[in-house]
Design a protein around this motif. Structure first.
Motif, PDB file in Angstrom:
ATOM      1  N   ILE A 217      14.557  -6.003  -8.143  1.00 24.48           N
ATOM      2  CA  ILE A 217      14.596  -5.444  -9.510  1.00 24.48           C
ATOM      3  C   ILE A 217      13.496  -5.877 -10.269  1.00 24.48           C
ATOM      4  CG2 ILE A 217      15.902  -5.703 -11.649  1.00 24.48           C
ATOM      5  CD1 ILE A 217      17.769  -4.354  -9.869  1.00 24.48           C
TER       6      ILE A 217
ATOM      7  N   TRP B 150      10.490  -3.644  -8.724  1.00 24.40           N
ATOM      8  CA  TRP B 150      10.836  -2.582  -9.363  1.00 24.40           C
ATOM      9  C   TRP B 150      10.138  -2.064 -10.556  1.00 24.40           C
ATOM     10  CZ3 TRP B 150      11.391   2.040  -6.658  1.00 24.40           C
ATOM     11  CH2 TRP B 150      11.736   3.343  -7.373  1.00 24.40           C
ATOM     12  N   ASP B 151      10.719  -3.044 -11.589  1.00 24.94           N
ATOM     13  CA  ASP B 151      10.652  -2.830 -12.765  1.00 24.94           C
ATOM     14  C   ASP B 151       9.030  -2.830 -13.211  1.00 24.94           C
ATOM     15  OD1 ASP B 151      13.041  -2.365 -13.217  1.00 24.94           O
ATOM     16  OD2 ASP B 151      13.628  -4.456 -14.040  1.00 24.94           O
ATOM     17  N   SER B 152       8.135  -3.313 -12.495  1.00 31.81           N
ATOM     18  CA  SER B 152       6.848  -3.565 -12.823  1.00 31.81           C
ATOM     19  C   SER B 152       5.954  -2.362 -12.126  1.00 31.81           C
ATOM     20  CB  SER B 152       6.160  -4.995 -12.303  1.00 31.81           C
ATOM     21  OG  SER B 152       6.424  -5.212 -10.925  1.00 31.81           O
ATOM     22  N   THR B 153       6.814  -1.244 -11.638  1.00 30.44           N
ATOM     23  CA  THR B 153       6.107  -0.177 -10.824  1.00 30.44           C
ATOM     24  C   THR B 153       6.102   0.754 -11.690  1.00 30.44           C
ATOM     25  OG1 THR B 153       7.060  -1.116  -8.653  1.00 30.44           O
ATOM     26  CG2 THR B 153       6.258   1.217  -8.625  1.00 30.44           C
TER      27      THR B 153
END
Lengths: 418, 418
Positions: free
Chosen positions: A276, A279-282
């Protein structure tokens, strides 16, 4: 393949979705006209009896409690006794009744039902049962005299690249998928089945899913997974009876030594952790390139709307608009010899690890006519090449043969044990 | 205690439950007339701003995601920055908007919102924030220059008999209680707040609750816990404003050195595992004797209906009808110097252990004006004498001070840090 009688009738059956099936009519509808989960007139109540088990093409309920059991007895009679007991209890709970509700409750004995669903409606409960490979043979032993009937395709799934499976979240001799719109009803069902199994089978692992990520009928909106994207848009829908006949239901001729499974299916369960925080820093651009769809609408990057077919050949300024390693490309039937899945996935969150990272992801369930052709090649391809794998870790895995539905007066698995 | 102005107005506030509060009217209603959670016209949407934080007397939503955080920075500015960020995000999510939804989303940056709640309604989301004892002082250090303002009652709870607390499920510098009718909305909120905390605070533990066990308003039916019994019948209800003023909301004079907490409360969290299998093998008679109520209706064993007051003196053939060690007796205000709790409990199930026993129970949350008088004595009595303790094990524990509600333009905890 030509059209079978069931395929012809299937169109009628699909049209009957949502219409009344009075009494045990679910079975009659199913037998006479194909079915889409033996739907009754009340959206929130599904018939237990039918040609197929409920909980496969039934409109996907919102919540899941999934359980895998180890059989702890070596007695075939005890095992069959458990299947009979489970059959009766499942029929009762599916219609919203108490377990053992037909009998008076003696005050000096434990209640026959644990009580936490008292007063709650059926909530669309379905219970779907399966048999794992280890029920047939374990350590080379024929445990219950059924080794000869083990389907050829019911073997432990192969190791896929990047698997990080945990034994305590994998395998099992028996499984129960409890789906309901009220999680208390699903948890109640697993708990009571687990209790009834005491001395015969014990919970091996279990998984709650708090929100569905798949639609199994055309009328259901596509929900979002924990990556924030719509998932399973290209899923087989209950109305696609030609597809369910071709890709979901086992036929007698598929495996003559295991013809007890005709009208059944295989259930593939995978606990897929999502990274998670990574992903959230992508960037949004990268996320959409990984998925191959836009986030807002769920439309393929080649254009159109959510339901538009992806155009894998359409080029942008720097290559195909849907990248060669995009998830939607590698998972698409067009890239998998036309193979399709019926998915029934659920989002899960099980707390967090020592570093504060959420233990969360997708509990993937698929029903397939044959996992050897219908799941393994696709998962091999995804594991090796899917750009999304960077953000995924498969931490649990299991495969079960799902026997056909139960006729009134019969018991679960009777075609195997009877 | 005499009637305060808020108690007088409280009756009006309770009458407004379910009525419209347009725009930021929630605050106006709360400020001028007491409140019962700043209820807006839409049942499924609660105002973020108000005299008190939402999620306390707000009608209890069906699902919970609770999170405790460790602050990882030593900078007071960073901590205040996080509280400002959380305030803005909580206001957005509470009204069903995306985090950062007011700004255009650059394609080459991570999305400001993780997306899994896109398209979902507010679902009654409330976010309730608290400060743990360790936020003020830890290992003797004044971490953020607020040690002098630590409330006298904000200390680690004492060890209770039979506690089996696990550090990784206990404590925390900050907490967020996310309640919603859709679990995806609650999980989305915790995940986004956790993400926004990156570098400043990290998840320490988190807990999903799949079904509420408490009612906080008179119009809500009493749900059942995993023992199969109705729980919390005698809970304070939002309409009981005299009781909420007396037992829930902190007053400025309660702790003059910590008057920043006026209008706030204390949140006691206890993860209470139930010995499900042991309970399920107990007779109905024994279960009812342990609880002190009948299972079907929830009426006290002294007679009447669910809402009847228990008659602890009423005798049967072999002693009091409600046994001396019955849960309802020991937990009742009459046995606790009149002390009452506002409870907001949730059933949980987190898989199973190696022996196949469900890891399940009650995630107990109570809001009290003072834990030293309002919780500790009662819990000591229960731990020592409650017949139910044989079936319970407390595995997690935490205490937080819940600052008052936020005025428009202010931030969470501003009365402490501002």
């Amino acid at each position: 393949m030509g059209l079978s009688r069931r395929q012809v009738f299937g169109a009628t059956g699909a049209g009957a979705l949502g219409l009344a099936g009075a009494g045990v009519g679910g079975w009659a509808v199913a037998r006479d006209g194909g079915d889409a989960g033996a739907v009754t007139s009340d959206r929130a109540r599904f018939a237990f009896h039918g040609r197929h088990q409920a909980g496969i093409v039934t409109p996907a309920q919102d919540r899941l409690h999934f359980a895998a059991f180890d059989v702890t007895t070596s007695s075939r009679d005890d095992l069959v006794g458990l299947l009979r007991t489970w059959t009766a209890a499942a029929e009762e709970m599916t219609r919203g009744a108490e377990v053992g509700g037909g009998s008076p409750q003696p005050y000096d004995a434990p209640p026959t039902d644990t009580g936490e669903a008292l007063g709650l409606p059926p909530s669309g409960l379905t219970l779907t049962f399966g048999f794992g490979p280890t029920l047939f043979t374990k350590d080379g032993r024929d445990r219950f005299g059924i080794a000869d009937a083990q389907p050829a395709s019911l073997r432990e799934l192969p190791h896929f690249p990047a698997d990080a499976l945990r034994p305590e979240r994998s395998g099992g001799d028996l499984c129960v998928q409890a789906c309901a719109d009220d999680p208390q009803v699903a948890v109640h069902a697993i708990r009571n089945l687990s209790r009834l199994a005491f001395g015969t089978a014990a919970l091996r692992w279990s998984q709650l899913g708090f929100g569905r990520t798949s639609s199994t009928t055309r009328s259901q909106a596509t929900p979002r997974n924990l990556f924030g994207f719509k998932d399973g848009t290209a899923n087989i829908k209950a109305e696609d009876t030609a597809e369910t006949d071709r890709f979901v239901w086992v036929r007698p001729e598929d495996d003559p030594a295991a013809d007890w499974l005709a009208g059944g299916s295989y259930l593939v369960a995978r606990r897929i952790n999502m990274r998670i925080e990574q992903w959230d820093s992508t960037s949004l651009a990268e996320q959409e390139a990984v998925v191959g769809r836009d986030r807002t609408e769920g439309a393929p990057l080649s254009g159109g709307t959510e339901r538009s077919d992806p155009d894998f050949s359409r080029q942008g300024s720097s290559g195909p608009l849907i990248p060669v390693d995009a998830h939607v490309r590698l998972a698409h039937p067009a890239q998998n010899r036309g193979v399709q899945l019926l998915r029934r996935g659920y989002n899960f969150t099980d707390g967090n690890d020592d570093l504060g990272r959420l233990d969360a992801g997708l509990f993937f369930i698929a029903f397939v006519r044959d996992p050897v052709t219908g799941y393994v090649p696709m998962q091999n391809r995804l594991s090796k090449s899917d750009a999304m794998m960077e953000y995924l870790q498969h931490t649990g895995s299991a495969l079960f043969a799902v026997p056909p539905g139960v006729r009134p007066g019969h018991y679960l698995g009777q075609t195997l044990f009877g």
